[in-house]
Design a protein around this motif. Structure first.
Motif, PDB file in Angstrom:
ATOM      1  N   UNK A   1       0.850  -1.192   0.000  1.00 40.11           N
ATOM      2  CA  UNK A   1       0.000   0.000   0.000  1.00 40.11           C
ATOM      3  C   UNK A   1       0.887   1.243   0.000  1.00 40.11           C
ATOM      4  N   UNK A   2       0.656   2.109  -0.944  1.00 38.75           N
ATOM      5  CA  UNK A   2       1.472   3.314  -1.085  1.00 38.75           C
ATOM      6  C   UNK A   2       0.985   4.399  -0.136  1.00 38.75           C
ATOM      7  N   UNK A   3       1.900   4.945   0.649  1.00 41.64           N
ATOM      8  CA  UNK A   3       1.553   6.008   1.591  1.00 41.64           C
ATOM      9  C   UNK A   3       0.925   7.183   0.855  1.00 41.64           C
ATOM     10  N   UNK A   4      -0.179   7.679   1.382  1.00 45.10           N
ATOM     11  CA  UNK A   4      -0.848   8.840   0.802  1.00 45.10           C
ATOM     12  C   UNK A   4      -1.756   8.541  -0.361  1.00 45.10           C
ATOM     13  N   UNK A   5      -1.825   7.294  -0.791  1.00 47.00           N
ATOM     14  CA  UNK A   5      -2.694   6.951  -1.919  1.00 47.00           C
ATOM     15  C   UNK A   5      -4.154   7.036  -1.509  1.00 47.00           C
ATOM     16  N   UNK A   6      -5.016   7.402  -2.472  1.00 44.44           N
ATOM     17  CA  UNK A   6      -6.456   7.406  -2.212  1.00 44.44           C
ATOM     18  C   UNK A   6      -6.941   5.972  -2.093  1.00 44.44           C
ATOM     19  N   UNK A   7      -7.518   5.655  -0.947  1.00 44.29           N
ATOM     20  CA  UNK A   7      -7.943   4.282  -0.676  1.00 44.29           C
ATOM     21  C   UNK A   7      -9.357   4.026  -1.136  1.00 44.29           C
ATOM     22  N   UNK A   8     -10.244   5.003  -0.964  1.00 42.06           N
ATOM     23  CA  UNK A   8     -11.647   4.835  -1.363  1.00 42.06           C
ATOM     24  C   UNK A   8     -12.260   6.217  -1.556  1.00 42.06           C
ATOM     25  N   UNK A   9     -13.126   6.313  -2.558  1.00 46.31           N
ATOM     26  CA  UNK A   9     -13.810   7.577  -2.846  1.00 46.31           C
ATOM     27  C   UNK A   9     -15.240   7.284  -3.258  1.00 46.31           C
ATOM     28  N   UNK A  10     -16.186   8.114  -2.784  1.00 46.72           N
ATOM     29  CA  UNK A  10     -17.586   7.909  -3.139  1.00 46.72           C
ATOM     30  C   UNK A  10     -18.353   9.212  -3.299  1.00 46.72           C
ATOM     31  N   UNK A  11     -19.302   9.199  -4.233  1.00 42.55           N
ATOM     32  CA  UNK A  11     -20.237  10.305  -4.473  1.00 42.55           C
ATOM     33  C   UNK A  11     -21.597   9.701  -4.772  1.00 42.55           C
TER      34      UNK A  11
END
Length: 419
Positions: free
Chosen positions: A265-275
């Motif tokens: 897992x890359x530090x600072x990566x977006x893990x989840x996004x929702x709209x």
């Protein structure tokens, strides 16, 4: 990935539950103050308690579930732990609690009750093996240390203390996940269908045991992450008891690697996004070091709520046991749980979800370093760095408390050598 021994955060939602086949009928059942012990005698011992091994349940919601514990110990991994203990003449006592969210010290009294009962029921003088999975390793560590220091308690007559992926130096749940959970409970806690789930999740995070184990905790959105007062008090009490039981051989295993190689897992990566129907541009990121906005939380008709951290290590990608929850679709991880909740709340979730994250860093499971130190998290673990007398780590970063052949066989050898 195999379903873990401990359903880490409880039976949260219908789609996150697993159906557990019934466990074999115990040979004996001991009602305890605050819990129950289920006894399975080795076939070699003819229904007598001769070489007791007490295995404690860990943290979850509500009371311990024997069927679930048996499934994790015997059926879901690649090693039949109870059967293998029976094969070397060990009698297995599975220790469960009425409330797995109660404080570690409260459940330690139940563990002490089970140890006393095992000594009273035992035939002969064989010393006990006592330990547990996840929080169960901490509960029994505290119990044995208390029995050594409290003159009002008897000798624990224990040779080995075993901890299986236990958070000796604290566990990690992403601050972004904690914030989203409280945010969702605040905004949709009165929803007839989802409200009970959201309130239960938020309540689990704020339960006494969770506060004691989490290295960084927030009670509500906007709190600065840090050690909860309950954790500070617990560590002080443990230190006053000497930190560890002294008159036992301390052994432990980690479901993470010892090499310092992370889970990718890359530090600072977006893990989840929702709209969608209820959320607008809501996202969670993997933890990075330094100052960071780890989440943006926003209802469709509200203002954005940024969640900030400072000075935390890049721990989501660290070597260690991974956060997993059993579900009908397969094991879900920490950020995967958030994605599921976002979808249940009527939102579209971006497909590139980082499902899981480090839960119990390897250095915590084998008591070999401070998990607040990013360098220690990713440094190879050496034998002389651990507070344990002996330990082993998995050959890969796998689900927290997953029962595997490599870890199970190592434990068998250590227990067999204890006589």
């Amino acid at each position: 990935m195999s379903t873990s021994v401990v359903d880490v955060w409880g039976q949260l939602a219908p789609q996150a539950r697993s159906s557990f086949p019934p466990a074999p009928e115990p040979h004996d059942e001991w009602p305890l103050s605050g819990g129950t012990a289920w006894v399975y005698y080795s076939p070699l011992n003819r229904r007598q308690l001769i070489r007791p091994v007490i295995l404690s349940d860990g943290f979850s919601g509500g009371a311990s579930n024997l069927d679930q514990l048996w499934q994790g110990l015997e059926e879901n991994g690649d090693f039949r732990f109870v059967s293998e203990l029976h094969a070397i003449g060990r009698d297995v006592i599975i220790l469960g609690y009425e409330d797995r969210t109660a404080s570690i010290t409260a459940n330690a009294d139940t563990a002490i009750d089970s140890i006393r009962r095992a000594i009273a029921e035992r035939v002969g003088q064989a010393r006990l093996t006592v330990g547990g999975f996840s929080m169960g390793g901490l509960v029994t560590r505290y119990a044995l240390a208390k029995m050594e220091q409290d003159p009002g308690l008897p000798d624990h007559e224990t040779a080995v203390h075993l901890s299986y992926d236990s958070p000796h130096h604290g566990g990690w749940l992403p601050v972004s996940l904690q914030a989203f959970t409280h945010f969702a409970a605040d905004n949709w806690g009165d929803n007839p269908q989802l409200g009970p789930i959201l309130r239960q999740l938020s309540g689990l995070l704020n339960s006494p045991a969770a506060r004691q184990m989490a290295r960084w905790h927030i009670a509500k959105v906007g709190d600065a992450p840090g050690q909860a007062p309950e954790r500070v008090a617990f560590l002080k009490e443990l230190d006053e008891l000497g930190g560890w039981p002294r008159n036992v051989r301390r052994i432990g295993v980690a479901n993470g690697v010892s090499t310092g190689v992370g889970n990718g897992i890359k530090a600072g990566a977006t893990a989840v996004r929702g709209d969608g129907q209820t959320l607008r541009d809501t996202w969670l990121k993997a933890q990075d070091s330094g100052d960071q906005i780890v989440a943006n939380l926003q209802t469709v008709d509200g203002r954005p709520t940024p969640v900030r951290t400072s000075g935390l290590p890049d721990i989501d990608g660290a070597p260690g046991g991974l956060f997993t929850l059993p579900s009908a679709a397969g094991d879900a991880g920490s950020f995967g749980l958030v994605a599921a909740l976002m979808a249940l709340l009527g939102n579209t979730v971006d497909p590139d979800v980082i499902s899981t994250s480090c839960f119990i860093p390897s250095i915590s499971a084998v008591a070999a370093g401070d998990i607040a130190d990013s360098g220690a998290l990713y440094r190879p673990i050496t034998a002389d760095s651990s507070a344990l007398d002996a330990f082993t780590c998995a050959s890969r970063n796998e689900g927290h408390t997953t029962m595997t052949q490599e870890l199970g066989e190592w434990i068998m050898n250590e227990i067999a050598a204890s006589e």
